[in-house]
Design a protein around this motif. Structure first.
Motif, short mmCIF file in Angstrom:
data_model
loop_
_atom_site.label_atom_id
_atom_site.label_comp_id
_atom_site.label_asym_id
_atom_site.label_seq_id
_atom_site.Cartn_x
_atom_site.Cartn_y
_atom_site.Cartn_z
N HIS A 124 0.82 -1.22 0.00
CA HIS A 124 0.00 0.00 0.00
C HIS A 124 0.85 1.26 0.00
O HIS A 124 0.48 2.28 -0.58
N GLY A 125 1.99 1.17 0.70
CA GLY A 125 2.87 2.33 0.75
C GLY A 125 2.44 3.36 1.78
O GLY A 125 3.15 4.32 2.07
N LYS A 126 1.27 3.18 2.38
CA LYS A 126 0.78 4.13 3.36
C LYS A 126 -0.14 3.41 4.33
O LYS A 126 -1.00 2.63 3.93
N HIS A 127 0.06 3.67 5.61
CA HIS A 127 -0.78 3.03 6.62
C HIS A 127 -2.19 3.60 6.60
O HIS A 127 -2.41 4.77 6.26
N LYS A 128 -3.13 2.76 6.99
CA LYS A 128 -4.53 3.19 7.12
C LYS A 128 -4.87 3.20 8.61
O LYS A 128 -5.31 2.20 9.18
N PHE A 129 -4.62 4.37 9.21
CA PHE A 129 -4.75 4.47 10.66
C PHE A 129 -6.18 4.78 11.10
O PHE A 129 -6.93 5.46 10.40
N THR A 130 -6.52 4.29 12.28
CA THR A 130 -7.76 4.68 12.93
C THR A 130 -7.57 6.07 13.53
O THR A 130 -6.48 6.64 13.48
N ASP A 131 -8.61 6.62 14.10
CA ASP A 131 -8.48 7.89 14.82
C ASP A 131 -7.68 7.65 16.10
O ASP A 131 -7.65 6.55 16.64
#
Length: 349
Positions: A124-131
C-alpha cells in the motif's frame, strides 16, 4: 461408459459417450516411463493440452462416475510429436496479501501443464490508521499519550499530548488562622493533578476583633487607635491556681487597657484558688469563674466595675470572700446578686 477416444496430438482429449444419468469426473496423470504416474494438478477437464516434452512420456486420463465405474485412456508421446506449448491460465488467486510496507503475491496456474505464473501485489505504501485514542491523560505537569492503529498491518503509532502547563485550583481553605502577631496559612488543591499550594495569611495586626496572647493570658481587642486600645481577657493559656488580671498589657508597640473579663474566661478551672482583678476592669462576663470550686478569694482593685454577669461566680467555694475598695463596698455588694451565683455564706468586704 463407452467409446473413449483419443488422438495423438499434444492437445489431448477424451470423448466419452455417457450412457448414465450421472456426470463424469476426469483426472489426468503423467509418467516419464521410469516413475509411477503422478497426478497433474488442476487437470480435471476432458481436454488437456500437454506441455512440450523433451523425451517420451505417457499421459493417462482417469474417467469415473459417482459409482466409481472407472475407465482409463492412455496417450503415449515421444519427442517426434513435441510441439510448442501455449499456456492457458486460470484466474489469479492471492497467495500472500500485501501490507502497508511489504508486497503481496498472486498466482495463476496453466490448466494444461500446471505451470504457475506469479505476480507481485504492490504494498500500500501508506498506513490506514484509525483515529487517535487517548491512552494516558495529560496532567498539568506530565505529558499524556494518544495512540492509533493501522487497520491493515496493526502497526501502532503514538503521539504525546502536551501537559497543560497550568493548574486548575479550587478555592482557598484556611489551615491556620492568623493572629495579631503571627501569620496564618491557607491551602488550595489542583483539581487535575491534586498538587497542593500553600500561602501565608498575613498577621491581622492588633485591630478590633484580633486575638493574641501575652504572658499566661489570652486577650481579644475591643478597640484600637494609634498606640492605645482596650481588650477583654478571654482566659488563661493553661490551668492556673492564681489569676491576676493586669491594668494594662503592652504588645506590638500598643498599650491596651484591660477593661473586661470575658464570658466563660476561667470557667471550670478546678485548680484556681485566688483571683485579683485589675483596676481598669468594668465588666465581669457571664460564667467567667463558674465551676471554679476551689476559688475562695477574689480581690477587686479598681472602682470602675459596673456589671457582673449571670452565673459569673456560680459554684465557687461557698465561703469565698470578695474584697473590694472600701469606698465601693455598698456599690459592689449590689452587683453580686444571687443571679451571679453569690450565696449568703459568701462575704463582700
Amino acid at each position: 461408459m463407452k467409446n473413449a477416444q483419443k488422438n495423438d496430438t499434444p492437445l489431448l482429449e477424451v470423448d466419452v459417450e455417457n450412457d448414465s444419468e450421472y456426470a463424469l469426473s476426469y483426472q489426468w496423470y503423467y509418467s516419464d516411463r521410469d516413475t509411477d504416474y503422478a497426478e497433474i494438478k488442476g487437470a480435471t477437464e476432458p481436454v488437456y493440452r500437454a506441455k512440450p516434452i523433451a523425451r517420451d512420456g505417457i499421459y493417462e486420463c482417469k474417467i469415473s462416475d459417482m459409482y466409481d465405474n472407472i475407465e482409463y485412456v492412455t496417450f503415449c508421446m515421444d519427442v517426434s510429436v513435441a510441439v510448442k506449448h501455449t499456456h492457458v491460465y486460470g484466474d489469479y488467486e492471492v497467495t500472500q496479501s500485501e501490507t502497508c510496507s511489504k508486497d503481496g503475491e498472486k498466482t495463476r496456474v496453466c490448466i494444461g501443464c500446471g505451470n504457475e505464473d506469479k505476480l507481485a501485489i504492490p504494498a500500500h505504501g501508506k498506513h490506514k490508521f484509525t483515529d487517535y485514542k487517548v491512552t494516558k491523560e495529560a496532567t498539568c505537569t506530565v505529558n499524556g499519550t494518544k495512540t492509533r492503529t493501522c487497520t491493515v498491518c496493526k502497526k501502532e503509532e503514538s503521539e504525546a499530548i502536551k501537559a497543560t502547563g497550568t493548574h486548575t485550583f479550587g478555592e482557598w481553605s484556611t489551615t491556620k488562622e492568623p493572629t495579631c502577631d503571627q501569620a496564618g496559612s491557607k491551602e488550595r488543591t489542583c483539581k487535575v493533578c491534586t498538587l497542593k499550594e500553600t500561602s501565608a495569611i498575613p498577621a491581622t495586626g492588633y485591630v478590633k476583633g484580633a486575638s493574641f496572647q501575652k504572658g499566661s493570658y489570652a486577650y481579644k481587642v475591643l478597640t484600637q487607635k494609634g498606640k492605645k486600645g482596650t481588650v477583654v481577657c478571654t482566659g488563661a493559656t493553661k490551668k492556673v491556681t492564681k489569676v491576676s488580671i493586669p491594668k494594662t498589657v503592652k504588645i506590638g508597640g500598643i498599650t491596651f487597657t484591660v477593661t473586661e473579663i470575658g464570658d466563660n474566661a476561667f470557667k471550670s478551672n478546678t485548680k484556681l484558688k485566688s483571683v485579683t482583678i485589675g483596676a481598669n476592669v468594668t465588666k465581669i462576663g457571664k460564667n467567667a469563674f463558674s465551676g471554679c470550686k476551689k476559688l475562695s478569694k477574689i480581690t477587686i482593685k479598681g472602682s470602675k466595675l459596673k456589671s457582673v454577669g449571670k452565673n459569673a461566680i456560680k459554684g465557687i467555694n461557698k465561703k469565698a470572700t470578695i474584697k473590694v475598695p472600701k469606698k465601693k463596698l455598698k456599690k459592689y455588694k449590689s452587683l453580686f446578686k444571687s443571679k451571679t451565683g453569690f450565696k449568703k455564706s459568701m462575704k463582700v468586704k
